[in-house]
Design an enzyme around this catalytic site. Structure first.
Site, PDB file in Angstrom:
ATOM      1  N   LYS A   1      38.277  80.513  68.054  1.00  0.00           N
ATOM      2  CA  LYS A   1      39.310  81.521  68.360  1.00  0.00           C
ATOM      3  C   LYS A   1      39.993  81.251  69.691  1.00  0.00           C
ATOM      4  O   LYS A   1      41.190  81.488  69.845  1.00  0.00           O
ATOM      5  CB  LYS A   1      38.708  82.926  68.350  1.00  0.00           C
ATOM      6  CG  LYS A   1      37.618  83.158  69.361  1.00  0.00           C
ATOM      7  CD  LYS A   1      37.046  84.558  69.272  1.00  0.00           C
ATOM      8  CE  LYS A   1      35.858  84.728  70.208  1.00  0.00           C
ATOM      9  NZ  LYS A   1      34.693  83.914  69.801  1.00  0.00           N
ATOM     10  N   VAL A  60      38.702  84.681  63.359  1.00  0.00           N
ATOM     11  CA  VAL A  60      38.891  86.130  63.493  1.00  0.00           C
ATOM     12  C   VAL A  60      38.012  86.854  62.476  1.00  0.00           C
ATOM     13  O   VAL A  60      38.086  86.569  61.281  1.00  0.00           O
ATOM     14  CB  VAL A  60      40.363  86.539  63.261  1.00  0.00           C
ATOM     15  CG1 VAL A  60      40.523  88.052  63.343  1.00  0.00           C
ATOM     16  CG2 VAL A  60      41.269  85.868  64.291  1.00  0.00           C
ATOM     17  N   GLY A  63      34.865  86.831  61.604  1.00  0.00           N
ATOM     18  CA  GLY A  63      33.752  86.203  60.901  1.00  0.00           C
ATOM     19  C   GLY A  63      33.994  85.993  59.424  1.00  0.00           C
ATOM     20  O   GLY A  63      34.862  85.238  59.009  1.00  0.00           O
ATOM     21  N   LYS A 101      41.647  87.414  69.466  1.00  0.00           N
ATOM     22  CA  LYS A 101      41.833  87.633  68.033  1.00  0.00           C
ATOM     23  C   LYS A 101      43.126  88.395  67.754  1.00  0.00           C
ATOM     24  O   LYS A 101      43.789  88.141  66.744  1.00  0.00           O
ATOM     25  CB  LYS A 101      40.619  88.371  67.476  1.00  0.00           C
ATOM     26  CG  LYS A 101      39.333  87.557  67.607  1.00  0.00           C
ATOM     27  CD  LYS A 101      38.088  88.377  67.300  1.00  0.00           C
ATOM     28  CE  LYS A 101      36.830  87.566  67.542  1.00  0.00           C
ATOM     29  NZ  LYS A 101      35.604  88.373  67.329  1.00  0.00           N
ATOM     30  N   GLY A 117      27.778  85.995  62.809  1.00  0.00           N
ATOM     31  CA  GLY A 117      26.540  85.591  62.164  1.00  0.00           C
ATOM     32  C   GLY A 117      26.673  84.233  61.516  1.00  0.00           C
ATOM     33  O   GLY A 117      27.764  83.777  61.181  1.00  0.00           O
TER      34      GLY A 117
END
Length: 442
Positions: free
Chosen positions: A118, A145, A147, A218, A315
């Site tokens: 990002k 942006v 995930g 983002k 994650g």
């Protein structure tokens, strides 16, 4: 045995796409897992065999959570970038300048690129997209942006026939977790931050998250893609959550609002406003009910109306899912011979909305001397700046002071800032304790 041999023969006839992986941290590990574990699905979807040929790492001997053939490791980026057999680069190493150098090299070498970076895209996305187009290469960055949420693909493809007028979202899971805890359990900021760090949601140095910098990058990407205009980080107004008082969270709830760190990109009459700031939003709004480490992006189009994208914002596997989705799109484009044709560099003229036309409602908490004439002073100062009150409540504070909590009707940012200057000049009669934007209806 015959069926197995047939499958092997079929596999040998598949076009083989080879990938160079830059980085093997959390996301890189997830990408490797998905390519290895989902090989049959990937072949079915793309008609190609996909494999990772080289992995750039800093420490080949580091103990890792997965077993990988050590022959794939290299510490020399040229072994990845200059290998003529590698078709695609997946960059998940982080950083900016070095990543920019590697991606530029890859594109000039006619290698397609997928990145989750990002910071890089926020700063150099327009430049790199233009280069990718010149080289007939794909450059995709869905994972940069939110995930695992397919928001960028949604903006680029799903809204391609519409005009986006507004995007607002929860773009940082760490701060959303903290604000959710403050609201639901009544704990203070410092306690929430420590818990977030203990759980691994926040870094030892949480500045990028809690001061809104991560979300601002983002927002710049969303604004650039959604409005086809190149925006820089300097054009995003940023306010973090580190100064939030537990009182404000609870007072806002009494008015029917939840406090969220919102990234907002708003376009009206061709003028754009970009911001990241703690914002009170009506409890009835879908965004207000997004809690924990989840992300959500709310998009309003002229034709489609209101839509919302929701899911895990970070994650290993959620982010790796976005990377692998981009990878699949690149492979499909290779088979169709259309690489680089979908890259759209920003082309609209940039028009930022001035403060005089940036209208919002605001939540304000004042500490006031409990004496005659103070309310008249406040009323006069509001009137001088064309500000009016939607809701107001007085709270006890001490023997000499009281707290006055006000929610205003819409007012321009220029008028609000002028009013704040006047209030600050009246100390110690009045003290501005906090001020946050309010999103949603009256």
């Amino acid at each position: 045995m015959k069926q197995q041999a047939l499958n092997q023969n079929e596999q040998s006839e598949l076009q083989h796409i080879r990938i160079g992986l830059l980085g093997l941290g959390t996301v890189g590990t997830g990408v490797y897992r998905m390519i290895e574990d989902y090989q049959e699905d990937l072949q079915h979807k793309t008609g190609c065999q996909i494999s990772i040929s080289k992995i750039l790492v800093n420490s080949p001997n580091k103990l890792r959570s997965i077993e990988i053939n050590p022959d794939l490791y290299t510490t020399d980026p040229n072994e990845v970038l200059q290998d003529p057999n590698i078709d695609m680069i997946v960059e998940v190493m982080g950083g900016v300048e070095e990543a920019r150098e590697y991606i530029t090299h890859a594109l000039k070498s006619k290698k397609h690129v997928v990145t989750a970076n990002k910071d890089l895209i926020a700063l150099y996305g327009g430049e790199l997209l233009s280069l990718a187009g010149e080289q007939n290469c794909d450059l995709f960055y869905e994972a940069s942006v939110a995930g695992g949420i397919p928001i960028l693909r949604g903006l680029g493809d799903g809204f391609s026939s519409d005009r986006i007028t507004k995007m607002l979202g929860i773009l940082n899971g760490t701060t959303n977790y903290m604000l959710s805890k403050m609201a639901q359990e009544g704990v203070d900021y410092d306690t929430c931050l420590k818990e977030a760090q203990d759980l691994g949601y926040a870094e030892a140095d949480p500045t990028s998250d809690v001061e809104g910098l991560d979300a601002a990058r983002k927002v710049a990407i969303l604004g650039t893609l959604g409005y086809n205009t190149q925006f820089s980080l300097d054009e995003v107004d940023v306010q973090g959550i580190s100064s939030i008082d537990q009182k404000d969270v609870q007072y806002g709830r009494e008015f029917g609002y939840e406090l969220k760190l919102l990234g907002i990109a708003d376009k009206q009459d061709e003028e754009v406003e970009l911001s990241v700031q703690p914002t009170f939003i009506k409890k009835s709004h879908p965004i207000a009910n997004v809690d924990g480490v989840n992300n959500a992006v709310y998009v309003h189009g002229e034709s489609v109306g209101e839509t919302m994208f929701y899911g895990p914002g970070a994650g290993e596997l959620p982010t790796a899912t976005a990377v692998t989705s981009d990878l699949v799109t690149v492979v499909k484009n290779i088979k169709l011979g259309v690489n680089g044709r979908g890259n759209v560099a920003p082309f609209n003229v940039k028009k930022m909305k001035p403060k005089e036309r940036r209208n919002h409602r605001y939540y304000v908490r004042l500490l006031v001397q409990d004496e005659p004439g103070v309310m008249a002073t406040i009323a006069n100062s509001l009137a001088e700046n064309n500000m009016s009150i939607s809701n107001m409540v007085q709270k006890p504070y001490s023997d000499e002071k009281a707290e006055l909590v006000i929610v205003t009707h819409e007012v321009s940012l220029a008028a609000l800032e002028d009013w704040k200057d006047k209030i600050n000049a009246l100390n110690p009669t009045l003290e501005l304790a906090s001020c946050y934007a309010v999103e949603g209806g009256e």
